[in-house]
Design an enzyme around this catalytic site. Structure first.
Site, PDB file in Angstrom:
ATOM      1  N   HIS A 151     -30.716  21.325 -28.339  1.00  0.00           N
ATOM      2  CA  HIS A 151     -30.010  21.935 -27.217  1.00  0.00           C
ATOM      3  C   HIS A 151     -28.944  22.924 -27.714  1.00  0.00           C
ATOM      4  O   HIS A 151     -28.930  24.091 -27.318  1.00  0.00           O
ATOM      5  CB  HIS A 151     -29.370  20.826 -26.369  1.00  0.00           C
ATOM      6  N   GLU A 152     -28.090  22.449 -28.598  1.00  0.00           N
ATOM      7  CA  GLU A 152     -27.001  23.320 -29.079  1.00  0.00           C
ATOM      8  C   GLU A 152     -27.553  24.460 -29.924  1.00  0.00           C
ATOM      9  O   GLU A 152     -26.999  25.565 -29.919  1.00  0.00           O
ATOM     10  CB  GLU A 152     -25.963  22.507 -29.859  1.00  0.00           C
ATOM     11  N   HIS A 176     -28.351  27.301 -27.635  1.00  0.00           N
ATOM     12  CA  HIS A 176     -27.154  28.096 -27.332  1.00  0.00           C
ATOM     13  C   HIS A 176     -26.832  29.024 -28.510  1.00  0.00           C
ATOM     14  O   HIS A 176     -26.489  30.194 -28.325  1.00  0.00           O
ATOM     15  CB  HIS A 176     -25.942  27.177 -27.116  1.00  0.00           C
ATOM     16  N   GLU A 204     -27.317  28.356 -20.618  1.00  0.00           N
ATOM     17  CA  GLU A 204     -27.965  27.053 -20.511  1.00  0.00           C
ATOM     18  C   GLU A 204     -29.490  27.198 -20.463  1.00  0.00           C
ATOM     19  O   GLU A 204     -30.216  26.311 -20.896  1.00  0.00           O
ATOM     20  CB  GLU A 204     -27.442  26.332 -19.266  1.00  0.00           C
TER      21      GLU A 204
HETATM   22 ZN    ZN Z   1     -25.700  23.352 -22.915  1.00  0.00          ZN
END
Ligand code: ZN
Length: 511
Positions: A263-264, A267, A293
């Site tokens: 997830h990170e 980003h 996101e």
């Molecule tokens: Zn996030």
């Protein structure tokens, strides 16, 4: 020297101060000892005050006017014209906020964050309640710097998802909820997927090692980044040459750290892909929290929870966790990492129920700002609404109102809608990428991500904040944000996993 160059030099100084503050914040959430908090709060307040003063003073306004004349003949999407346009928008927003309020909010957030890290494990909402009351007051005062709003949350939503309003988010969420609830009902009427294969002891070093192996393949560049541990994972940037991620590890689940890392990383790939010529300017950012996101969710879910991804990586994971995964077939593992159930924690929630968590928080933010719910009643109201929405009781505040960092480290208002906007957009962007390059799913099965990453970089990442989210979505997908691709994605994935019937998608025949 042109006014534009003078403006750029000034923006670089503002950026230096902001990034020094970001580094202090990163340190606070990773390595700082607890007693550093009061001084850290003051330091952040000082840096944000200096940055705000420098950015909002009249000279910046004069330079913007002059630079606008110098760039007037350039096309809309030229870098310099975009720099002036985006800076002007940020400047007009910032000058409305008194520097003292900005600094006070920074200092308060640092203290409140520290209190939250101690209160959450102790399940002690009472300890953070007075701080949260202050946060609400500061959030309202921030919103009131922008008189003329329709809803008091609108200015706060504007900071993170420019162009959205409480009313437009509400409308979108109610449409999405109407389509999601039948799918949730249909899935949860089936037996819960067996997750015992991933719920096994998994040493921290092995979990972290595997995650790093995957994100290297995604294209995360460790020469321009690093990963550390924290309470609530996040990505941060100090320059386009230093974009860091954080993760957390629970050793009782094999994939716990992995999905947070993916997830990170999503980003970070966005920020790593920004045109490096934008360094030190307001263009060197993601364009909105929703678009940001969309990238974390795309890499975490559309790629990282896909069957094709695991066709390649599962044998590798079985090598790392040989004892735990010996004899567990790919299909059983794939089902376990895609189990759908109503659960307590947003960040652990599956792709289908996740948005219901966001909607609950979004509604609570509006009610808090409107004064319909008082902070003193928040823990109780949270429990009541959660049980009404999810049908499961909330055993304690640690698993309820204390679970998310957001209201303890920033404003109440505008903090959550971006997650669901991101889910919707992740599918819309991915579908567009696959349409342009039908070979992408096949490449994912081979552990190759270059085509997907390259498309995202060329179409989304490199532009930074040059285009607003609505402008970017239109340019990339040829239309506005729409929930269709997201719902098709969910149905296409979960219909076979749970053996759902077509009529269940519309809610027919289900109690
Ligand atoms: Zn996030």
């Amino acid at each position: 020297m042109s006014s534009l160059d003078t403006l750029k030099a000034r923006l670089l100084e503002v950026d230096d101060l902001s990034n020094a503050a970001a580094l202090l914040r990163w340190d606070q959430t990773t390595y700082m000892p607890p007693e550093g908090a009061p001084a850290r709060g003051r330091q952040l307040a000082t840096l944000s005050r200096l940055a705000h003063e420098l950015f909002t003073n009249a000279e910046t306004g004069r330079l913007l006017d002059a630079a606008a004349k110098e760039t007037a003949s350039l096309p809309f999407d030229a870098d310099d014209a975009s720099l002036v346009r985006v800076t002007r928008r940020n400047w007009e927003q910032s000058v409305k906020m008194p520097t003292a309020l900005v600094a006070e909010f920074q200092e308060h957030s640092a203290l409140s964050y520290q209190a939250w890290t101690e209160a959450r494990p102790k399940n002690d909402f009472a300890a953070v309640r007075p701080l949260l009351e202050k946060t609400l007051e500061l959030s309202r005062r921030t919103a009131d710097c922008f008189p003329g709003y329709q809803h008091i949350a609108d200015p706060l939503i504007d900071f993170s998802d420019y162009g959205m309003k409480a009313s437009s988010v509400k409308q979108l969420f109610s449409e999405l909820r109407a389509k999601l609830v039948p799918i949730v009902r249909a899935i949860t009427s089936r037996p819960v997927a067996d997750e015992s294969c991933i719920r096994q002891h998994a040493p921290e070093a092995d979990q972290l090692g595997f995650g790093v192996e995957v994100i290297r393949r995604f294209g995360y560049d460790f020469a321009r980044g690093r990963q550390d541990k924290t309470h609530h994972p996040f990505m941060t940037k100090f320059s386009l040459g230093d974009i860091r991620i954080t993760t957390r590890v629970r050793e009782d689940e094999i994939t716990d750290a992995l999905f947070s890392t993916l997830h990170e990383c999503g980003h970070a790939l966005y920020e790593l892909g920004i045109d490096r010529a934008y360094e030190g300017t307001p263009l060197a950012n993601g364009t909105s929290s929703g678009v940001h996101e969309s990238q974390s969710r795309l890499w975490e879910n559309l790629v990282g929870r896909s069957r094709g991804f695991w066709e390649f990586f599962y044998p590798r994971l079985q090598q790392v966790f040989a004892k735990q995964l010996q004899g567990v077939p790919l299909d059983a593992f794939y089902k376990a990492v895609n189990r759908v159930e109503r659960s307590l924690i947003r960040t652990d929630a599956d792709e289908v129920t996740y948005n219901l968590h966001v909607m609950l928080r979004f509604d609570l933010e509006l009610d808090l700002l409107e004064g319909k719910v008082a902070v003193k009643d928040l823990a109780r109201v949270w429990r009541e609404r959660f049980e009404a929405d999810f049908g499961i009781p909330v055993p304690d505040d640690k698993n309820g109102v204390l679970q998310d960092v957001h209201w303890y480290g920033g404003p109440i208002g505008g903090a959550f809608q971006g997650y669901t906007l991101g889910n919707i957009l992740s599918a819309q962007f991915f579908a567009t990428a696959v349409k342009a390059h039908p070979g992408i799913p096949g490449e994912v099965k081979k552990g190759e991500f270059g085509t997907l990453h390259g498309w995202l970089r060329d179409n989304i990442y490199k532009h930074g904040a040059k285009f607003t989210a609505p402008e970017l979505i239109q340019r990339v997908t040829g239309g506005p944000l729409t929930i269709g691709p997201y719902l098709d994605y969910l149905w296409g994935k979960y219909q076979p996993l749970y053996g759902l019937r077509e009529e269940e998608r519309l809610g027919a025949g289900v109690a």
